[in-house]
Design an enzyme around this catalytic site. Structure first.
Site, PDB file in Angstrom:
ATOM      1  N   ARG B  47      -8.338  -2.014  19.757  1.00  0.00           N
ATOM      2  CA  ARG B  47      -8.405  -2.751  21.074  1.00  0.00           C
ATOM      3  C   ARG B  47      -8.148  -1.973  22.504  1.00  0.00           C
ATOM      4  O   ARG B  47      -8.534  -2.073  23.479  1.00  0.00           O
ATOM      5  CB  ARG B  47      -7.537  -4.163  20.947  1.00  0.00           C
ATOM      6  CG  ARG B  47      -7.973  -5.100  20.444  1.00  0.00           C
ATOM      7  CD  ARG B  47      -7.028  -6.565  20.275  1.00  0.00           C
ATOM      8  NE  ARG B  47      -5.909  -6.139  20.071  1.00  0.00           N
ATOM      9  CZ  ARG B  47      -4.774  -6.769  19.901  1.00  0.00           C
ATOM     10  NH1 ARG B  47      -4.864  -8.197  20.134  1.00  0.00           N
ATOM     11  NH2 ARG B  47      -3.639  -6.419  19.153  1.00  0.00           N
ATOM     12  N   GLU B 130      -5.430  -5.938  -2.502  1.00  0.00           N
ATOM     13  CA  GLU B 130      -4.169  -5.756  -2.861  1.00  0.00           C
ATOM     14  C   GLU B 130      -3.185  -5.711  -1.896  1.00  0.00           C
ATOM     15  O   GLU B 130      -2.071  -6.373  -2.059  1.00  0.00           O
ATOM     16  CB  GLU B 130      -3.767  -4.401  -3.676  1.00  0.00           C
ATOM     17  CG  GLU B 130      -2.719  -4.118  -4.257  1.00  0.00           C
ATOM     18  CD  GLU B 130      -2.356  -5.135  -5.309  1.00  0.00           C
ATOM     19  OE1 GLU B 130      -1.851  -5.956  -5.271  1.00  0.00           O
ATOM     20  OE2 GLU B 130      -3.084  -4.850  -6.519  1.00  0.00           O
ATOM     21  N   VAL B 133      -1.030  -9.127  -0.411  1.00  0.00           N
ATOM     22  CA  VAL B 133       0.059  -9.881  -0.921  1.00  0.00           C
ATOM     23  C   VAL B 133       0.972  -8.643  -1.290  1.00  0.00           C
ATOM     24  O   VAL B 133       1.024  -7.638  -1.992  1.00  0.00           O
ATOM     25  CB  VAL B 133      -0.232 -10.534  -2.270  1.00  0.00           C
ATOM     26  CG1 VAL B 133       0.942 -11.218  -2.563  1.00  0.00           C
ATOM     27  CG2 VAL B 133      -1.376 -11.643  -1.726  1.00  0.00           C
ATOM     28  N   GLY B 135       2.765  -6.289  -0.040  1.00  0.00           N
ATOM     29  CA  GLY B 135       2.544  -4.798   0.495  1.00  0.00           C
ATOM     30  C   GLY B 135       2.360  -3.817  -0.813  1.00  0.00           C
ATOM     31  O   GLY B 135       0.883  -4.007  -0.932  1.00  0.00           O
ATOM     32  N   ILE B 137       3.571  -3.463  -3.560  1.00  0.00           N
ATOM     33  CA  ILE B 137       3.492  -3.862  -5.125  1.00  0.00           C
ATOM     34  C   ILE B 137       2.178  -4.209  -5.740  1.00  0.00           C
ATOM     35  O   ILE B 137       1.508  -5.098  -5.150  1.00  0.00           O
ATOM     36  CB  ILE B 137       4.652  -5.108  -5.161  1.00  0.00           C
ATOM     37  CG1 ILE B 137       5.729  -4.818  -4.366  1.00  0.00           C
ATOM     38  CG2 ILE B 137       4.794  -5.426  -6.635  1.00  0.00           C
ATOM     39  CD1 ILE B 137       6.596  -5.831  -4.158  1.00  0.00           C
ATOM     40  N   LYS B 206       0.309 -16.110   1.264  1.00  0.00           N
ATOM     41  CA  LYS B 206       0.388 -15.187   0.039  1.00  0.00           C
ATOM     42  C   LYS B 206       0.387 -16.087  -1.243  1.00  0.00           C
ATOM     43  O   LYS B 206      -0.268 -15.716  -2.391  1.00  0.00           O
ATOM     44  CB  LYS B 206       1.739 -14.199  -0.124  1.00  0.00           C
ATOM     45  CG  LYS B 206       1.364 -13.441   0.887  1.00  0.00           C
ATOM     46  CD  LYS B 206       2.892 -12.645   1.325  1.00  0.00           C
ATOM     47  CE  LYS B 206       2.451 -11.554   2.282  1.00  0.00           C
ATOM     48  NZ  LYS B 206       3.998 -10.997   2.926  1.00  0.00           N
ATOM     49  N   GLY B 305       5.528  -3.026   5.750  1.00  0.00           N
ATOM     50  CA  GLY B 305       5.519  -1.531   6.339  1.00  0.00           C
ATOM     51  C   GLY B 305       4.153  -0.886   6.222  1.00  0.00           C
ATOM     52  O   GLY B 305       3.547  -1.194   5.315  1.00  0.00           O
TER      53      GLY B 305
END
Lengths: 435, 435
Positions: B47, B130, B133, B135, B137, B206, B305
């Site tokens: 943007r 993946e 949901v 991050g 994991i 999630k 993160g």
């Protein structure tokens, strides 16, 4: 949905195989919906055909596994026999006759994984083996696929349920090794011949597989440093407790700090009670994976048993069948880094050493000098006169925990300590991990 | 290895996108080796084009995301913009122009996942997510693939890092909600407008995605019962402590006992301190999956993160690129069970209810009668005169923990309790999970 079924042959019908067959029957509709075609069990190779196998059509039973994999119309062979032969020959024969293979065979994959992968690839077939490591816990697929865009630096975990059960019992009840092993055997957690588990062979095979996948290289079971739990004593466990630790048999795969080599090892180690692996009880498994971008991940669950292992086998079966329908293959071997495996002596680790020493001045200075000569830095020392010091002719115990140092230097230190006159015995040596 | 690169377009270059771009550059050789062809970032839609973006060739930056996805030579579009529009239109446009899509967009997938899957399928392209949901994991892939041969009955977890950070702070420091939120904002764990997190919208998205995958059905975010953490008080946390519990914001997806419906919900709940989820600290995520054959699995790691989310995005990128090279597609939507989503009232759960009542005989009998009338069985009652009973005109606190009952009956019980003259106030109501 395709109506013509995919044909599956099952090699082995023990604890895992019978569960695979059972779920294939009871959940046939679900499997068909998820695959996009029905799957049909067309043959089950066993050693003892006379054994009654509930829920399996006796007409499917055969003792001629070779003929079964040579039929030529099999889409997927599920190998849950275990061991090197005849499993290896059957798997390569299956590839040659057009089948893909789902295997739970950790020993074979750790011994000869590269050749099996090559055989699969040359025939354009799949080789999947989620069930070979940590039972139901998804670990092979996350490492091979979910973390395929990341850089794994370390895999650390409890991958053998039998030994975890034994160590857990020793820790909670104060039992000795033999007593805890007897309990594990009585409860079915240990086999009649527990060697593969208690000597660490099973965990070492899993470590080899995990290291190979994690670091995109080849690691054979012979390259894994291996120590079992048979020499762990109640005194070791008590020592660990005093340090706020517990003892676990760990499989540890690491990339060297310079990135140019990897190591893989299996040995008992003290880990702090605050570490998540410390609370993995009974026969459960848990594995930490440290990756550059992902950070620290943990996978936990039942590491063995018929149904959990069958769950992993069937997940692979669905994937392999989907690939077959899509005329594709899943990820093959990824060993492009060709990183060498360094010997144990180069692994950087910490030691907890408990010595029986003469209870007199100057002993600590002597001991400290030995550490210094080997370039090993001491973290903590605890010196204590033994309550029976009078009877033992004045004996004290000296517990040293080192800073991190190459394993070779630590082990040379222990050898040098043994030679000191004032050191009457080395009561316990154990590595310290997880800090 | 193919030398002609696969072309990747990146939509969004914020916290996650910039990490994706960085890793694609720094780990280009590894990605190429794992995919079997190099990948080339050919455009980055943003943007604010004037912002300095270290490590990204300014020539790649564009503000015209639509033109980028319409180029026609893009193999994979990575969407990390978030939100419903323009992400939805860009993704469908990408499919129409021959690209597969990797997305981290939980809101969009929970709102319109079925349509996106259909768009991907109609064009023979992949849709992987993946990163949407938990991050880094691995959770979507294990559920979609590793457990594809099993029957998942329950998914229970902490899937929002911001709220876990806040509740953890309230638990460890005794802080109130506002104070803990301020700390989370100051440390960057909460956004300036924390609504999506603290009101449970993010966790509900999630939960919808996880329930759909786990039960092979469709669950939209609007079907997820949602309660945030804004009304959790320091008194609730203290109450939980007295019960040997802590408070966590849980996402819970369950198959009904009769197997004919599913439920999905997000709400704060008390869980025992001995439960593994109780020790998930700060902004970490952890998810339990209970499956028929596999048993109980747990997945743990950083749930958000830039780098962890990028790890999940890049794992998907590798998979999608491999599929592209193999002219295959990965597993698409699996929603064949078409199980309906039951409302919250039908969920069977337990309540912890703390009442301020008149400190006089007969109150407990009155209260117990209300529970009995609603068919709710009481597990434990703790009655205590308040230390300031004299000043408050004789007030006591009554803490009731129920047995399992339909949520509608429990909530009707609370309404009926509020109407009792002797009940001066409902100090705290919270569900109890994880036992």
């Amino acid at each position: 949905m395709r109506t013509r079924p995919l044909k599956v042959a099952l090699l082995g019908c023990g604890v895992v195989g019978s569960e695979v067959a059972r779920i294939m029957t009871t959940h046939a509709d679900d499997l068909a919906a998820r695959i996009g075609a029905p799957v049909e069990l067309v043959g089950v190779a066993v050693r003892r055909p006379s054994k009654v196998r509930a829920g399996i059509d006796p007409a499917l039973i055969t003792t001629d596994a070779t003929a079964l994999v040579k039929r030529g119309d099999i889409d997927v062979v599920i190998e849950v026999i275990g061991g090197i032969e005849p499993a290896r020959t059957l798997i390569t024969t299956a590839f040659e006759h057009g089948a893909s293979v789902v295997s739970a065979n950790k020993a074979l994959l750790a011994e000869d994984g590269a050749a099996l992968h090559a055989a699969a690839e040359s025939q354009g077939r799949d080789l999947y083996y989620e069930a070979a490591v940590a039972g139901a816990i998804p670990l092979v697929r996350p490492l091979r696929e979910s973390l395929a865009g990341d850089k794994v630096n370390r895999v650390l975990g409890i991958v053998n349920g039998t030994t975890n059960f034994i160590l857990d019992r020793m820790d909670t009840s104060g039992a000795g090794y033999s007593e805890a092993l007897d309990e594990a055997t009585a409860l079915g957690y240990a086999e009649a011949d527990p060697t593969a588990d208690v000597e660490g062979f099973d965990a070492a095979a899993k470590a080899a597989i995990l290291a190979g996948i994690a670091f995109h290289t080849r690691v054979k079971i012979g390259e894994v440093h291996r120590e079992g739990i048979t020499e762990v004593t109640a005194a070791d466990i008590a020592s660990a407790r005093r340090m706020g630790c517990t003892v676990k048999l760990l499989a540890i795969c690491e990339r060297a700090a310079d990135g140019r080599s990897v190591t893989a090892r299996v040995h008992p180690a003290m880990i702090p009670l605050s570490h998540p692996l410390a609370s993995v009880r009974e026969a459960y498994n848990a594995v930490f994976v440290e990756a550059e971008a992902a950070g620290q991940l943990m996978f936990y669950g039942p590491g063995a048993g018929g149904a959990p292992t069958a769950s992993a086998v069937l997940g692979d079966l669905v994937a392999v069948c989907r690939n077959k329908l899509g005329e594709a293959t899943g990820p093959g071997e990824s060993a492009y880094t060709r990183l060498p495996v360094s010997p144990m002596g180069e692994v950087v680790t910490r030691y907890h050493i408990s010595l029986d020493v003469a209870d007199k001045p100057g002993v600590l200075a002597q001991v400290a000098t030995v550490f210094a000569e080997q370039g090993v830095s001491i973290d903590t020392v605890r010196q204590q006169s033994r309550p029976d010091s009078q009877e033992t002719g004045g004996e004290a115990s000296l517990v040293v925990v080192t800073h991190r140092a190459p394993d070779a230097a630590l082990s040379a230190t222990v050898e040098a300590l043994r030679k000191l006159d004032t050191v009457r015995g080395v009561a316990s040596i154990m590595r310290v991990e997880g800090e």
